[in-house]
Scaffold this motif. Sequence first.
Motif, PDB file in Angstrom:
ATOM      1  N   SER A   1       0.858  -1.182   0.000  1.00  0.00           N
ATOM      2  CA  SER A   1       0.000   0.000   0.000  1.00  0.00           C
ATOM      3  C   SER A   1       0.893   1.230   0.000  1.00  0.00           C
ATOM      4  O   SER A   1       1.888   1.284   0.724  1.00  0.00           O
ATOM      5  CB  SER A   1      -0.892   0.008   1.244  1.00  0.00           C
ATOM      6  OG  SER A   1      -1.543   1.251   1.416  1.00  0.00           O
TER       7      SER A   1
ATOM      8  N   GLN B   1      -5.209   6.020   0.371  1.00  0.00           N
ATOM      9  CA  GLN B   1      -4.178   5.303  -0.377  1.00  0.00           C
ATOM     10  C   GLN B   1      -4.025   5.882  -1.782  1.00  0.00           C
ATOM     11  O   GLN B   1      -5.002   6.190  -2.456  1.00  0.00           O
ATOM     12  CB  GLN B   1      -4.526   3.818  -0.476  1.00  0.00           C
ATOM     13  CG  GLN B   1      -4.446   3.070   0.847  1.00  0.00           C
ATOM     14  CD  GLN B   1      -4.930   1.636   0.714  1.00  0.00           C
ATOM     15  OE1 GLN B   1      -4.133   0.704   0.676  1.00  0.00           O
ATOM     16  NE2 GLN B   1      -6.243   1.462   0.646  1.00  0.00           N
TER      17      GLN B   1
ATOM     18  N   ALA C   1      -2.474   0.621  -4.399  1.00  0.00           N
ATOM     19  CA  ALA C   1      -2.429  -0.639  -3.670  1.00  0.00           C
ATOM     20  C   ALA C   1      -2.209  -1.753  -4.673  1.00  0.00           C
ATOM     21  O   ALA C   1      -2.592  -1.644  -5.848  1.00  0.00           O
ATOM     22  CB  ALA C   1      -3.718  -0.870  -2.891  1.00  0.00           C
TER      23      ALA C   1
ATOM     24  N   TYR D   1      -1.334  -3.072   5.940  1.00  0.00           N
ATOM     25  CA  TYR D   1      -0.662  -3.791   4.860  1.00  0.00           C
ATOM     26  C   TYR D   1      -1.387  -5.080   4.477  1.00  0.00           C
ATOM     27  O   TYR D   1      -0.807  -5.956   3.847  1.00  0.00           O
ATOM     28  CB  TYR D   1       0.800  -4.083   5.232  1.00  0.00           C
ATOM     29  CG  TYR D   1       1.007  -4.573   6.651  1.00  0.00           C
ATOM     30  CD1 TYR D   1       0.815  -5.902   6.988  1.00  0.00           C
ATOM     31  CD2 TYR D   1       1.387  -3.696   7.664  1.00  0.00           C
ATOM     32  CE1 TYR D   1       1.008  -6.358   8.279  1.00  0.00           C
ATOM     33  CE2 TYR D   1       1.575  -4.127   8.963  1.00  0.00           C
ATOM     34  CZ  TYR D   1       1.391  -5.464   9.269  1.00  0.00           C
ATOM     35  OH  TYR D   1       1.566  -5.900  10.552  1.00  0.00           O
TER      36      TYR D   1
ATOM     37  N   PRO E   1      -5.106  -2.376   1.526  1.00  0.00           N
ATOM     38  CA  PRO E   1      -4.803  -2.538   0.107  1.00  0.00           C
ATOM     39  C   PRO E   1      -5.746  -3.495  -0.612  1.00  0.00           C
ATOM     40  O   PRO E   1      -6.154  -3.245  -1.749  1.00  0.00           O
ATOM     41  CB  PRO E   1      -3.355  -3.044   0.095  1.00  0.00           C
ATOM     42  CG  PRO E   1      -3.059  -3.471   1.489  1.00  0.00           C
ATOM     43  CD  PRO E   1      -3.942  -2.679   2.383  1.00  0.00           C
TER      44      PRO E   1
END
Length: 359
Positions: A134, A158, A161, A282, A286
């Motif tokens: 990510s 984000q 991802a 993580y 993502p």
Amino acid sequence: MPEGLKTLTRYTIEQEHRHPGSSGEFSALLNVVATATKMIANQVTRGAIAGSFGAAEPDNLPPTVHRKLDAIANDIMVSETQWTGHLAALVSEQMATSHPVPDAHRRGKYLLAFDPLDGSSNIDVNLPVGTIFSVLRAPEHERGSPTAEDFLQPGVRQVCAGFTLYGPATMLVITTGSGVDGFTLDREIGAFVLTHPRMRIPEDTSGFAINAANERFWERPVRRYVHECLDGVEGPRGRDFNMRWVASLVADTFHILTRGGVYLYPHDNRPPVRPGRVSLLYGANPIAFIVEQAGGWATTGGERVLEVPPEHVHHQVPLIFGSRNEVERIERYHSEPDEGHVFDSSLFGSRSLFRPAPH
């Protein structure tokens, strides 16, 4: 390379050309991450030949089984990305806290959170594993080194991802917020090639993935959903469902992206009791970003995954995602009061997934 094939490098340059003000820094970062995953793919493929199997030394990281290949993959991701000038800091499943880019290197405007080797319990039996990552923007401030708090951003922030799946073929799946594209590593030319453009998850499905061994710890809404699926054409759903579980988040995600389905790693009451079992920064974030960009939905059961505020870098959450209509049904079951369920608790409280219900 055959005419018409589009490499990841060409893909990122073309994407960059669509944004005239782009500096190229993000495109360069994405290609560096891809290079790191190629190196990890090589280690995974060589396995015992490279001496990568077996347990690593224990440490004070979150509770998990650490293997040599986990540590190797983590070292590759760090060493291949921290010197490029694109990152301010990194955090991973293998790190106790965040890792600022050393002062010897120029610091960039991005943060990288990653699980270097998801599904590593599958390594010794040659089942699929992968890398999840990510990318976030680093906060602008006047202080010194970046800190772990810089990563505590909800998933909606984000920038990118993706995940790499190390299976019969090495696949790279990414989103930058405008759809999901999948690439296959062509080992003859050493490049990722676009093979799965604009991936979409069907809104409806007849498949789900869950670890049935944890049934006794599930909350009632999850038990209700699973048993309705198992009742098949004779049950309230009126059709048969298939059940699967790979114990590899990336493998199940790729299956859902290509064939549809629902993945459930719900809140449960196993000791030690924790709010969830999937790392938010993580893992869940993502994957949720990718799933939503492919037309699916991702929830904790009570709220949208991408809106959950991280409390610390190893914050864990329940994770349910996949075909939108099925995930929304599961959300609805979580929101309904127990007394509103058409649900025989005496039957389902003692019924196993693998033992027929009494007639």
